[in-house]
Motif scaffolding. Structure first.
Motif, short mmCIF file in Angstrom:
data_model
loop_
_atom_site.label_atom_id
_atom_site.label_comp_id
_atom_site.label_asym_id
_atom_site.label_seq_id
_atom_site.Cartn_x
_atom_site.Cartn_y
_atom_site.Cartn_z
N LYS A 18 18.83 1.45 -43.95
CA LYS A 18 18.86 1.46 -45.41
C LYS A 18 20.25 1.05 -45.91
N LYS A 19 21.28 1.60 -45.31
CA LYS A 19 22.65 1.29 -45.70
C LYS A 19 22.95 -0.20 -45.47
N ALA A 20 22.54 -0.72 -44.33
CA ALA A 20 22.78 -2.13 -44.01
C ALA A 20 22.07 -3.06 -45.01
N GLU A 45 9.99 -1.51 -48.86
CA GLU A 45 10.36 -1.75 -50.26
C GLU A 45 11.76 -2.37 -50.37
N LEU A 46 12.72 -1.81 -49.63
CA LEU A 46 14.09 -2.35 -49.67
C LEU A 46 14.15 -3.78 -49.16
N GLU A 49 12.70 -6.06 -51.87
CA GLU A 49 13.63 -6.17 -53.00
C GLU A 49 14.85 -7.02 -52.68
N ASN A 50 15.32 -6.93 -51.42
CA ASN A 50 16.55 -7.61 -51.03
C ASN A 50 16.31 -8.88 -50.23
N HIS A 51 15.06 -9.30 -50.13
CA HIS A 51 14.68 -10.54 -49.43
C HIS A 51 15.16 -10.57 -47.99
N VAL A 52 14.93 -9.46 -47.28
CA VAL A 52 15.29 -9.36 -45.87
C VAL A 52 14.02 -9.55 -45.05
#
Length: 81
Positions: A18-20, A45-46, A49-52
């Motif tokens: 999550k932090k990364a 979700e992250l 949202e962050n296009h990873v």
């Protein structure tokens, strides 16, 4: 593909992943399909949202083996260099 994880610059686990992602350091995230959805849901979700980019792995044991630990891993993030 999984064989690359052993030597890649990475973080293992939900909190570190999550932090990364939030810090923009995650290049790719591997998620075990047999991990609890309450644990992996926020990661999905992250990443969205962050296009990873995400890769789903069948089991936690398989993911743990790929990164060289003796226990299963629900989430692993390969860090951008």
């Amino acid at each position: 593909m999984l064989s690359e994880l052993h030597s890649a610059h990475k973080v293992i686990g939900v909190k570190q992943t999550k932090k990364a992602i939030k810090d923009g350091k995650a290049a790719m995230v591997y998620v075990a399909l047999d991990a609890e959805k309450r644990v992996t849901g926020p990661i999905y979700e992250l990443c969205t949202e962050n296009h990873v980019q995400m890769v789903e792995i069948t089991t936690m044991a398989e993911l743990g083996d790929a990164v060289g630990i003796d226990v299963g891993a629900s989430v692993v993030s390969v860090l951008a260099e």
